[in-house]
Design a protein around this motif. Structure first.
Motif, PDB file in Angstrom:
ATOM      1  N   LYS A   1       0.749  -1.311   0.000  1.00 23.65           N
ATOM      2  CA  LYS A   1       0.005  -0.104  -0.352  1.00 23.65           C
ATOM      3  C   LYS A   1       1.053   1.414  -0.444  1.00 23.65           C
ATOM      4  O   LYS A   1       0.562   2.470  -0.629  1.00 23.65           O
ATOM      5  CB  LYS A   1      -1.000  -0.216   1.247  1.00 23.65           C
ATOM      6  CG  LYS A   1      -2.113  -1.194   1.194  1.00 23.65           C
ATOM      7  CD  LYS A   1      -2.861  -1.062   2.685  1.00 23.65           C
ATOM      8  CE  LYS A   1      -3.681  -2.064   2.845  1.00 23.65           C
ATOM      9  NZ  LYS A   1      -4.635  -1.512   3.789  1.00 23.65           N
ATOM     10  N   GLN A   2       1.762   1.082   0.535  1.00 22.17           N
ATOM     11  CA  GLN A   2       3.192   2.190   0.778  1.00 22.17           C
ATOM     12  C   GLN A   2       3.135   2.702  -0.526  1.00 22.17           C
ATOM     13  O   GLN A   2       3.976   1.981  -2.067  1.00 22.17           O
ATOM     14  CB  GLN A   2       3.812   2.280   1.815  1.00 22.17           C
ATOM     15  CG  GLN A   2       3.501   1.422   2.960  1.00 22.17           C
ATOM     16  CD  GLN A   2       4.822   1.223   4.016  1.00 22.17           C
ATOM     17  OE1 GLN A   2       6.152   0.840   3.502  1.00 22.17           O
ATOM     18  NE2 GLN A   2       4.357   0.566   5.210  1.00 22.17           N
ATOM     19  N   LYS A   3       3.762   4.194  -0.472  1.00 17.26           N
ATOM     20  CA  LYS A   3       4.812   4.831  -2.185  1.00 17.26           C
ATOM     21  C   LYS A   3       5.969   4.093  -1.860  1.00 17.26           C
ATOM     22  O   LYS A   3       6.797   4.054  -1.357  1.00 17.26           O
ATOM     23  CB  LYS A   3       4.642   6.055  -1.826  1.00 17.26           C
ATOM     24  CG  LYS A   3       5.411   6.624  -3.010  1.00 17.26           C
ATOM     25  CD  LYS A   3       5.559   8.707  -2.768  1.00 17.26           C
ATOM     26  CE  LYS A   3       5.947   9.071  -4.153  1.00 17.26           C
ATOM     27  NZ  LYS A   3       6.151  10.620  -3.680  1.00 17.26           N
ATOM     28  N   TYR A   4       6.521   3.351  -3.371  1.00 19.60           N
ATOM     29  CA  TYR A   4       7.203   2.800  -4.092  1.00 19.60           C
ATOM     30  C   TYR A   4       8.243   3.246  -5.028  1.00 19.60           C
ATOM     31  O   TYR A   4       7.508   2.596  -6.314  1.00 19.60           O
ATOM     32  CB  TYR A   4       7.220   1.363  -4.299  1.00 19.60           C
ATOM     33  CG  TYR A   4       7.997  -0.259  -4.019  1.00 19.60           C
ATOM     34  CD1 TYR A   4       8.726   0.037  -2.416  1.00 19.60           C
ATOM     35  CD2 TYR A   4       8.179  -0.786  -4.980  1.00 19.60           C
ATOM     36  CE1 TYR A   4      10.000  -1.221  -3.033  1.00 19.60           C
ATOM     37  CE2 TYR A   4       9.776  -1.651  -4.926  1.00 19.60           C
ATOM     38  CZ  TYR A   4       9.893  -1.653  -4.131  1.00 19.60           C
ATOM     39  OH  TYR A   4      11.037  -2.329  -3.778  1.00 19.60           O
ATOM     40  N   ASP A   5       8.699   4.278  -5.097  1.00 17.37           N
ATOM     41  CA  ASP A   5       9.437   4.866  -5.718  1.00 17.37           C
ATOM     42  C   ASP A   5      11.215   4.949  -6.616  1.00 17.37           C
ATOM     43  O   ASP A   5      11.780   5.693  -7.450  1.00 17.37           O
ATOM     44  CB  ASP A   5       8.870   6.476  -6.297  1.00 17.37           C
ATOM     45  CG  ASP A   5       8.968   7.621  -5.453  1.00 17.37           C
ATOM     46  OD1 ASP A   5       9.546   6.737  -4.004  1.00 17.37           O
ATOM     47  OD2 ASP A   5       8.864   8.719  -5.187  1.00 17.37           O
ATOM     48  N   LYS A   6      11.295   4.317  -4.994  1.00 20.45           N
ATOM     49  CA  LYS A   6      13.072   4.493  -4.550  1.00 20.45           C
ATOM     50  C   LYS A   6      13.100   2.866  -4.658  1.00 20.45           C
ATOM     51  O   LYS A   6      12.662   2.044  -3.906  1.00 20.45           O
ATOM     52  CB  LYS A   6      13.669   5.323  -4.306  1.00 20.45           C
ATOM     53  CG  LYS A   6      13.297   6.618  -3.684  1.00 20.45           C
ATOM     54  CD  LYS A   6      14.607   7.520  -3.382  1.00 20.45           C
ATOM     55  CE  LYS A   6      13.808   9.077  -3.136  1.00 20.45           C
ATOM     56  NZ  LYS A   6      15.524   9.730  -2.560  1.00 20.45           N
ATOM     57  N   PRO A   7      14.568   2.583  -5.176  1.00 20.73           N
ATOM     58  CA  PRO A   7      14.951   0.895  -5.459  1.00 20.73           C
ATOM     59  C   PRO A   7      15.116   0.461  -4.231  1.00 20.73           C
ATOM     60  O   PRO A   7      16.079   1.608  -2.976  1.00 20.73           O
ATOM     61  CB  PRO A   7      16.617   0.722  -6.205  1.00 20.73           C
ATOM     62  CG  PRO A   7      16.706   2.143  -6.709  1.00 20.73           C
ATOM     63  CD  PRO A   7      15.506   2.855  -5.609  1.00 20.73           C
ATOM     64  N   ASP A   8      15.084  -0.472  -2.815  1.00 23.21           N
ATOM     65  CA  ASP A   8      15.262  -0.986  -1.891  1.00 23.21           C
ATOM     66  C   ASP A   8      16.615  -1.213  -2.100  1.00 23.21           C
ATOM     67  O   ASP A   8      17.303  -1.585  -2.774  1.00 23.21           O
ATOM     68  CB  ASP A   8      14.823  -2.212  -1.086  1.00 23.21           C
ATOM     69  CG  ASP A   8      13.283  -1.578  -1.114  1.00 23.21           C
ATOM     70  OD1 ASP A   8      12.495  -0.986  -0.790  1.00 23.21           O
ATOM     71  OD2 ASP A   8      12.822  -2.249  -1.562  1.00 23.21           O
ATOM     72  N   ILE A   9      17.839  -1.475  -0.725  1.00 20.59           N
ATOM     73  CA  ILE A   9      18.931  -1.511  -0.397  1.00 20.59           C
ATOM     74  C   ILE A   9      19.528  -3.075   0.250  1.00 20.59           C
ATOM     75  O   ILE A   9      19.143  -2.726   1.521  1.00 20.59           O
ATOM     76  CB  ILE A   9      19.716  -0.636  -0.373  1.00 20.59           C
ATOM     77  CG1 ILE A   9      19.347   0.908  -1.400  1.00 20.59           C
ATOM     78  CG2 ILE A   9      21.118  -0.987  -0.130  1.00 20.59           C
ATOM     79  CD1 ILE A   9      20.610   0.301  -2.034  1.00 20.59           C
ATOM     80  N   LEU A  10      19.847  -4.028  -0.508  1.00 20.86           N
ATOM     81  CA  LEU A  10      19.845  -4.937   0.049  1.00 20.86           C
ATOM     82  C   LEU A  10      21.823  -4.994   0.636  1.00 20.86           C
ATOM     83  O   LEU A  10      21.950  -4.966  -0.490  1.00 20.86           O
ATOM     84  CB  LEU A  10      19.522  -6.535  -0.430  1.00 20.86           C
ATOM     85  CG  LEU A  10      18.328  -6.664  -1.291  1.00 20.86           C
ATOM     86  CD1 LEU A  10      18.017  -7.616  -1.650  1.00 20.86           C
ATOM     87  CD2 LEU A  10      17.126  -6.431   0.211  1.00 20.86           C
ATOM     88  N   MET A  11      21.627  -4.657   1.992  1.00 20.64           N
ATOM     89  CA  MET A  11      23.602  -4.336   1.777  1.00 20.64           C
ATOM     90  C   MET A  11      23.603  -5.940   2.929  1.00 20.64           C
ATOM     91  O   MET A  11      23.142  -5.767   4.178  1.00 20.64           O
ATOM     92  CB  MET A  11      23.357  -3.240   3.111  1.00 20.64           C
ATOM     93  CG  MET A  11      24.917  -3.168   3.438  1.00 20.64           C
ATOM     94  SD  MET A  11      25.173  -0.727   4.175  1.00 20.64           S
ATOM     95  CE  MET A  11      24.956  -0.519   2.644  1.00 20.64           C
ATOM     96  N   PHE A  12      25.264  -6.741   2.264  1.00 19.45           N
ATOM     97  CA  PHE A  12      25.062  -7.501   2.919  1.00 19.45           C
ATOM     98  C   PHE A  12      26.891  -7.040   3.527  1.00 19.45           C
ATOM     99  O   PHE A  12      27.878  -7.461   2.860  1.00 19.45           O
ATOM    100  CB  PHE A  12      25.489  -8.726   2.012  1.00 19.45           C
ATOM    101  CG  PHE A  12      24.046  -9.096   1.125  1.00 19.45           C
ATOM    102  CD1 PHE A  12      23.580 -10.384   2.239  1.00 19.45           C
ATOM    103  CD2 PHE A  12      23.179  -8.563   0.546  1.00 19.45           C
ATOM    104  CE1 PHE A  12      21.998 -10.814   1.867  1.00 19.45           C
ATOM    105  CE2 PHE A  12      21.958  -9.326   0.153  1.00 19.45           C
ATOM    106  CZ  PHE A  12      21.125 -10.218   0.227  1.00 19.45           C
TER     107      PHE A  12
END
Length: 417
Positions: free
Chosen positions: A13-24
């Motif tokens: 439902k939330q705004k989603y206009d920037k990529p997520d960052i998966l930091m290992f």
């Protein structure tokens, strides 16, 4: 399952206009606050959801939300206690796939950039690229094979494979850049920095103890030039040499000197309090090691954030600042003379105000902006084409939906009427 379902629905439902960052990560988030945490924190503050995967697998599984966008993830394994000691990846991959598939479903992660801080994650990162299309960026911050205890052929081979397979590589020094370009065509340099506002408090609260203090904070390990520090302590019995940080080697040699004070590890939040009473700051690293040749020392910028005088060994990354913001020598006598000059005020280094101004130019925010730009070079540009014939009101809904729900990092929107 009910909780997971609710979480995913809320995310959708939330705004989603920037990529997520998966930091290992190379270190757990709650360990010494350094480059990985600085970048993770700033990505989250700039609107990206960040999932920081801890390096150790011994804690109870959980996702801790530190702010609106920053999540610290603990995975548990009864076969391996940390990423440094991962067994053969063929057998470990199913464990990784299950953990990541669950995480992606739970938080409705659709578009993401994978940031690798440690080579042993590379096989898992390739799975995420194959299965989900996520691009891989290596934050090449250390000569990983230079750390004793993790120096294995697997680590070296994984490091080479990581550089080869990454869609972009960001190195923290020229030395690492020169290694990376042998394996990757997309390499840039983003050096370390400082959180000026944090360390500037040491300049505001500056204090001087009865005995002059020559200070260092950071790890003490095989790359630490303990002989030089002991020489300084011997030659300057009226001064205290304060060392803050975890000591894994040379404790016995250092403890023989009454004026060397070992204060142990201190939290990041406490460092300015101690930096405030340092009269001269040291970075006494053994420059004969590749590890130090590859190092762009964070503490150099942090010391200057408080306007302190800095004396170091001849660390290659600091050469551009020699005799301006730092005195440098590998010779004990000269190293000592530089310290004495700084204590007496006869040095010719830049002023306190000029040092702080230099630190502001090297703040982590500036570094983050360059790092984020480098990450986006890993993502190819795509065009989203909307074909329409009039239909203005319906197109408003369509276009708004695209803008609010497209997190892909590099796209253009073309509307053809």
């Amino acid at each position: 399952p009910m909780v997971l379902e609710k979480t995913a629905k809320e995310c959708l439902k939330q705004k989603y206009d920037k990529p997520d960052i998966l930091m290992f990560s190379v270190i757990n988030y709650d360990f010494r606050f350094q480059r990985p945490q600085q970048f993770a924190k700033r990505f989250s503050e700039n609107g990206h959801r960040v999932f920081y995967i801890n390096a150790n697998f011994v804690n109870k599984e959980k996702v801790e939300k530190l702010n609106e966008n920053l999540h610290v993830v603990d995975f548990f394994s009864d076969e391996c206690n940390a990423i440094y000691y991962v067994p053969e990846w063929k057998g470990f991959l199913p464990w990784f796939q299950k953990k990541m598939d669950d995480l992606l479903r739970t938080y409705a992660i659709r578009d993401a950039v994978v940031v690798l801080d440690y080579p042993n994650w590379v096989w898992g990162a390739e799975y995420l690229r194959t299965a989900y299309g996520f691009k891989i960026v290596t934050d090449y911050m250390d000569d990983f094979t230079g750390f004793l205890g993790t120096t294995t052929d697997d680590l070296k081979n994984n490091c080479i494979h990581m550089l080869k397979t990454s869609d972009a590589v960001v190195s923290s020094s020229q030395f690492l850049h020169d290694i990376a370009v042998k394996y990757s065509k997309n390499v840039s340099i983003v050096r370390n920095g400082t959180e000026v506002d944090h360390f500037y408090t040491a300049a505001l609260k500056e204090e001087h103890k009865k005995r002059p203090v020559i200070g260092y904070y950071g790890a003490v390990s095989h790359w630490f030039d303990w002989e030089k520090v002991c020489y300084v302590a011997d030659q300057m019995p009226d001064c205290d040499v304060v060392i803050i940080g975890e000591i894994t080697e040379y404790r016995e040699q250092l403890e023989k000197h009454k004026n060397i004070k070992l204060l142990g590890e201190k939290k990041y939040q406490e460092l300015p309090k101690h930096l405030a009473y340092f009269d001269v700051c040291l970075i006494p690293f053994d420059t004969s090691t590749d590890l130090i040749k590859a190092t762009n020392p964070v503490k150099f910028y942090e010391y200057l954030s408080a306007g302190k005088k800095v004396v170091t060994t001849e660390i290659p990354e600091l050469e551009p600042y020699r005799d301006q913001y730092v005195y440098m020598s590998n010779e004990n006598e000269t190293f000592l003379e530089y310290i004495k000059m700084c204590l007496k005020g006869t040095d010719t280094l830049k002023s306190k105000e000029e040092g702080i101004a230099f630190a502001k130019e090297n703040d982590w925010q500036h570094r983050y902006e360059r790092f984020a730009e480098a990450c986006m070079t890993a993502v190819p540009k795509v065009s989203i084409v909307v074909l329409t014939y009039n239909n203005l009101e319906l197109n408003k809904y369509c276009i708004s939906s695209i803008l609010e729900k497209t997190a892909y990092a590099n796209y253009e929107l073309l509307i053809l009427d």
